[in-house]
Design a protein around this motif. Structure first.
Motif, PDB file in Angstrom:
ATOM      1  N   ILE A  51      -9.381  -9.702  14.653  1.00  0.00           N
ATOM      2  CA  ILE A  51      -8.443  -8.440  15.094  1.00  0.00           C
ATOM      3  C   ILE A  51      -7.873  -7.940  13.515  1.00  0.00           C
ATOM      4  O   ILE A  51      -6.918  -8.875  13.145  1.00  0.00           O
ATOM      5  CB  ILE A  51      -7.601  -7.991  15.807  1.00  0.00           C
ATOM      6  CG1 ILE A  51      -8.073  -7.510  17.259  1.00  0.00           C
ATOM      7  CG2 ILE A  51      -6.968  -6.268  15.510  1.00  0.00           C
ATOM      8  CD1 ILE A  51      -7.396  -6.971  18.566  1.00  0.00           C
ATOM      9  N   THR A  52      -8.367  -7.257  12.560  1.00  0.00           N
ATOM     10  CA  THR A  52      -7.455  -7.185  11.273  1.00  0.00           C
ATOM     11  C   THR A  52      -6.979  -5.956  11.654  1.00  0.00           C
ATOM     12  O   THR A  52      -7.676  -4.532  11.549  1.00  0.00           O
ATOM     13  CB  THR A  52      -8.712  -7.377  10.454  1.00  0.00           C
ATOM     14  OG1 THR A  52      -9.366  -8.810  10.773  1.00  0.00           O
ATOM     15  CG2 THR A  52      -7.917  -7.583   8.969  1.00  0.00           C
ATOM     16  N   ILE A  53      -5.425  -5.602  10.924  1.00  0.00           N
ATOM     17  CA  ILE A  53      -5.231  -3.925  10.983  1.00  0.00           C
ATOM     18  C   ILE A  53      -4.458  -3.965   9.316  1.00  0.00           C
ATOM     19  O   ILE A  53      -4.379  -5.010   9.149  1.00  0.00           O
ATOM     20  CB  ILE A  53      -4.228  -4.194  11.359  1.00  0.00           C
ATOM     21  CG1 ILE A  53      -4.017  -3.943  13.517  1.00  0.00           C
ATOM     22  CG2 ILE A  53      -3.190  -2.802  11.599  1.00  0.00           C
ATOM     23  CD1 ILE A  53      -3.301  -3.755  13.920  1.00  0.00           C
ATOM     24  N   THR A  54      -5.221  -2.997   8.776  1.00  0.00           N
ATOM     25  CA  THR A  54      -5.255  -2.664   7.677  1.00  0.00           C
ATOM     26  C   THR A  54      -4.479  -1.624   7.617  1.00  0.00           C
ATOM     27  O   THR A  54      -4.638  -0.088   7.738  1.00  0.00           O
ATOM     28  CB  THR A  54      -6.254  -2.871   6.963  1.00  0.00           C
ATOM     29  OG1 THR A  54      -7.153  -1.739   7.298  1.00  0.00           O
ATOM     30  CG2 THR A  54      -7.182  -4.401   6.660  1.00  0.00           C
ATOM     31  N   ASP A  55      -3.148  -1.415   6.388  1.00  0.00           N
ATOM     32  CA  ASP A  55      -2.337   0.000   6.603  1.00  0.00           C
ATOM     33  C   ASP A  55      -2.919   0.437   4.754  1.00  0.00           C
ATOM     34  O   ASP A  55      -2.484  -0.092   3.480  1.00  0.00           O
ATOM     35  CB  ASP A  55      -1.181   0.037   7.229  1.00  0.00           C
ATOM     36  CG  ASP A  55      -0.895  -0.530   8.219  1.00  0.00           C
ATOM     37  OD1 ASP A  55      -1.306  -0.364   8.618  1.00  0.00           O
ATOM     38  OD2 ASP A  55       0.407  -1.249   7.877  1.00  0.00           O
ATOM     39  N   GLU A  56      -2.431   1.830   4.950  1.00  0.00           N
ATOM     40  CA  GLU A  56      -3.453   2.601   3.529  1.00  0.00           C
ATOM     41  C   GLU A  56      -2.693   3.736   3.115  1.00  0.00           C
ATOM     42  O   GLU A  56      -1.895   3.603   4.465  1.00  0.00           O
ATOM     43  CB  GLU A  56      -4.564   2.729   3.262  1.00  0.00           C
ATOM     44  CG  GLU A  56      -5.539   1.818   3.111  1.00  0.00           C
ATOM     45  CD  GLU A  56      -6.901   2.126   3.987  1.00  0.00           C
ATOM     46  OE1 GLU A  56      -7.432   3.369   3.263  1.00  0.00           O
ATOM     47  OE2 GLU A  56      -8.110   1.422   3.383  1.00  0.00           O
TER      48      GLU A  56
ATOM     49  N   THR B  97      -5.239  14.330   9.107  1.00  0.00           N
ATOM     50  CA  THR B  97      -4.985  12.851   8.223  1.00  0.00           C
ATOM     51  C   THR B  97      -4.062  11.814   8.945  1.00  0.00           C
ATOM     52  O   THR B  97      -4.326  10.161   8.972  1.00  0.00           O
ATOM     53  CB  THR B  97      -5.397  12.936   6.782  1.00  0.00           C
ATOM     54  OG1 THR B  97      -5.840  13.887   5.689  1.00  0.00           O
ATOM     55  CG2 THR B  97      -4.819  11.512   6.070  1.00  0.00           C
ATOM     56  N   LEU B  98      -2.447  11.657   8.982  1.00  0.00           N
ATOM     57  CA  LEU B  98      -1.762  10.805   9.265  1.00  0.00           C
ATOM     58  C   LEU B  98      -1.601  10.845  10.528  1.00  0.00           C
ATOM     59  O   LEU B  98      -1.623  12.327  11.286  1.00  0.00           O
ATOM     60  CB  LEU B  98      -0.279  11.252   8.718  1.00  0.00           C
ATOM     61  CG  LEU B  98      -0.768  11.562   7.137  1.00  0.00           C
ATOM     62  CD1 LEU B  98       0.961  12.350   6.906  1.00  0.00           C
ATOM     63  CD2 LEU B  98      -0.953   9.703   6.930  1.00  0.00           C
TER      64      LEU B  98
ATOM     65  N   LEU C 299       3.760   4.016   1.745  1.00  0.00           N
ATOM     66  CA  LEU C 299       3.534   4.093   3.077  1.00  0.00           C
ATOM     67  C   LEU C 299       4.970   4.194   3.983  1.00  0.00           C
ATOM     68  O   LEU C 299       4.639   5.223   4.733  1.00  0.00           O
ATOM     69  CB  LEU C 299       3.703   2.324   3.202  1.00  0.00           C
ATOM     70  CG  LEU C 299       2.197   1.974   2.628  1.00  0.00           C
ATOM     71  CD1 LEU C 299       1.799   0.824   2.861  1.00  0.00           C
ATOM     72  CD2 LEU C 299       0.862   2.598   3.569  1.00  0.00           C
ATOM     73  N   ASP C 300       6.376   4.316   3.060  1.00  0.00           N
ATOM     74  CA  ASP C 300       7.560   5.222   3.565  1.00  0.00           C
ATOM     75  C   ASP C 300       7.823   6.483   3.736  1.00  0.00           C
ATOM     76  O   ASP C 300       8.691   6.780   3.936  1.00  0.00           O
ATOM     77  CB  ASP C 300       7.864   4.071   3.722  1.00  0.00           C
ATOM     78  CG  ASP C 300       8.272   3.295   1.831  1.00  0.00           C
ATOM     79  OD1 ASP C 300       7.970   4.619   1.289  1.00  0.00           O
ATOM     80  OD2 ASP C 300       9.096   2.519   1.647  1.00  0.00           O
ATOM     81  N   THR C 301       6.574   7.110   2.679  1.00  0.00           N
ATOM     82  CA  THR C 301       6.683   8.104   2.917  1.00  0.00           C
ATOM     83  C   THR C 301       7.066   8.904   4.382  1.00  0.00           C
ATOM     84  O   THR C 301       5.504   8.995   4.945  1.00  0.00           O
ATOM     85  CB  THR C 301       5.862   9.113   1.958  1.00  0.00           C
ATOM     86  OG1 THR C 301       6.083   8.567   0.468  1.00  0.00           O
ATOM     87  CG2 THR C 301       6.363  10.361   1.503  1.00  0.00           C
TER      88      THR C 301
ATOM     89  N   ILE D 131       1.200   6.580   6.100  1.00  0.00           N
ATOM     90  CA  ILE D 131       0.301   5.750   6.615  1.00  0.00           C
ATOM     91  C   ILE D 131      -1.028   6.436   7.314  1.00  0.00           C
ATOM     92  O   ILE D 131      -0.678   7.085   7.909  1.00  0.00           O
ATOM     93  CB  ILE D 131       0.824   4.504   7.355  1.00  0.00           C
ATOM     94  CG1 ILE D 131       0.480   3.144   6.922  1.00  0.00           C
ATOM     95  CG2 ILE D 131       1.851   4.812   8.507  1.00  0.00           C
ATOM     96  CD1 ILE D 131       1.291   2.293   7.507  1.00  0.00           C
ATOM     97  N   VAL D 132      -2.364   5.209   7.165  1.00  0.00           N
ATOM     98  CA  VAL D 132      -3.975   5.460   7.853  1.00  0.00           C
ATOM     99  C   VAL D 132      -4.047   3.422   8.336  1.00  0.00           C
ATOM    100  O   VAL D 132      -4.217   3.478   7.775  1.00  0.00           O
ATOM    101  CB  VAL D 132      -4.105   5.854   6.959  1.00  0.00           C
ATOM    102  CG1 VAL D 132      -6.237   5.336   7.958  1.00  0.00           C
ATOM    103  CG2 VAL D 132      -4.337   7.349   6.800  1.00  0.00           C
ATOM    104  N   SER D 133      -3.968   3.588   9.201  1.00  0.00           N
ATOM    105  CA  SER D 133      -4.604   1.716   9.788  1.00  0.00           C
ATOM    106  C   SER D 133      -5.119   1.978  10.220  1.00  0.00           C
ATOM    107  O   SER D 133      -5.978   2.989  11.176  1.00  0.00           O
ATOM    108  CB  SER D 133      -3.263   1.891  10.969  1.00  0.00           C
ATOM    109  OG  SER D 133      -0.995   1.749  10.825  1.00  0.00           O
ATOM    110  N   ASN D 134      -6.167   1.389  10.002  1.00  0.00           N
ATOM    111  CA  ASN D 134      -7.516   0.754  10.513  1.00  0.00           C
ATOM    112  C   ASN D 134      -7.546  -0.711  10.735  1.00  0.00           C
ATOM    113  O   ASN D 134      -6.672  -1.472  10.179  1.00  0.00           O
ATOM    114  CB  ASN D 134      -8.418   0.857   8.889  1.00  0.00           C
ATOM    115  CG  ASN D 134      -8.372   2.202   8.197  1.00  0.00           C
ATOM    116  OD1 ASN D 134      -8.941   3.182   9.431  1.00  0.00           O
ATOM    117  ND2 ASN D 134      -8.171   2.283   7.132  1.00  0.00           N
ATOM    118  N   ILE D 135      -8.307  -0.178  12.233  1.00  0.00           N
ATOM    119  CA  ILE D 135      -8.188  -1.339  13.447  1.00  0.00           C
ATOM    120  C   ILE D 135      -9.689  -2.211  13.171  1.00  0.00           C
ATOM    121  O   ILE D 135     -10.943  -0.948  13.464  1.00  0.00           O
ATOM    122  CB  ILE D 135      -7.660  -1.453  14.854  1.00  0.00           C
ATOM    123  CG1 ILE D 135      -6.376  -0.863  14.593  1.00  0.00           C
ATOM    124  CG2 ILE D 135      -7.856  -2.269  15.916  1.00  0.00           C
ATOM    125  CD1 ILE D 135      -5.216  -0.269  15.933  1.00  0.00           C
TER     126      ILE D 135
END
Length: 131
Positions: A24-29, A45-46, A84-86, A103-107
């Motif tokens: 599993i890979t989690i990427t945050d954008e 979106t969020l 990311l911290d806004t 933040i948008v997290s993709n798994i």
């Protein structure tokens, strides 16, 4: 992925106990790199909730009101920088005040480099207001 579909056509690894083990890979954008158009854009979106910025003390600058929608307040750690911290403060579809992290997290499940891998269709986890 299941044993019946060969662990998603070998996207994952079959285990001795007839289960599949998947990487599993989690990427945050960053969700927004500039001020979003409106509340609907933010809400669509969020999906990751945040705590009230006041709880972090002086880490966050004073909130800035959205340029065209005074019901939205934007909190930055570095003034004017969308990171990311806004944190966005706004009302949800029920009129409740919520805080959303920018933040948008993709798994990604399994080895997604294979052309025939189709990720399972599942509703993403949504945490809007953890308080």
């Amino acid at each position: 992925p299941t044993i019946d579909n060969n662990c998603a056509n070998e996207t994952c690894i079959e285990q001795d106990d007839w289960t599949c083990l998947c990487d599993i890979t989690i990427t945050d954008e960053v969700g927004f790199s500039a001020e979003p158009a409106d509340a609907d854009t933010i809400l669509s979106t969020l999906t990751v909730g945040a705590f009230e910025p006041e709880l972090f003390g002086s880490d966050y600058a004073t909130g800035v009101t959205h340029s065209s929608d005074s019901s939205i307040t934007i909190y930055h750690k570095v003034v004017g920088v969308y990171a990311l911290d806004t944190i966005f403060k706004l009302s949800d579809e029920f009129g409740e005040t919520i805080y959303l992290k920018n933040i948008v997290s993709n798994i990604d499940i399994g080895n997604t480099t294979k052309d025939y891998f189709v990720p399972p269709i599942r509703a993403p986890l949504n945490v809007r207001n953890p308080v």
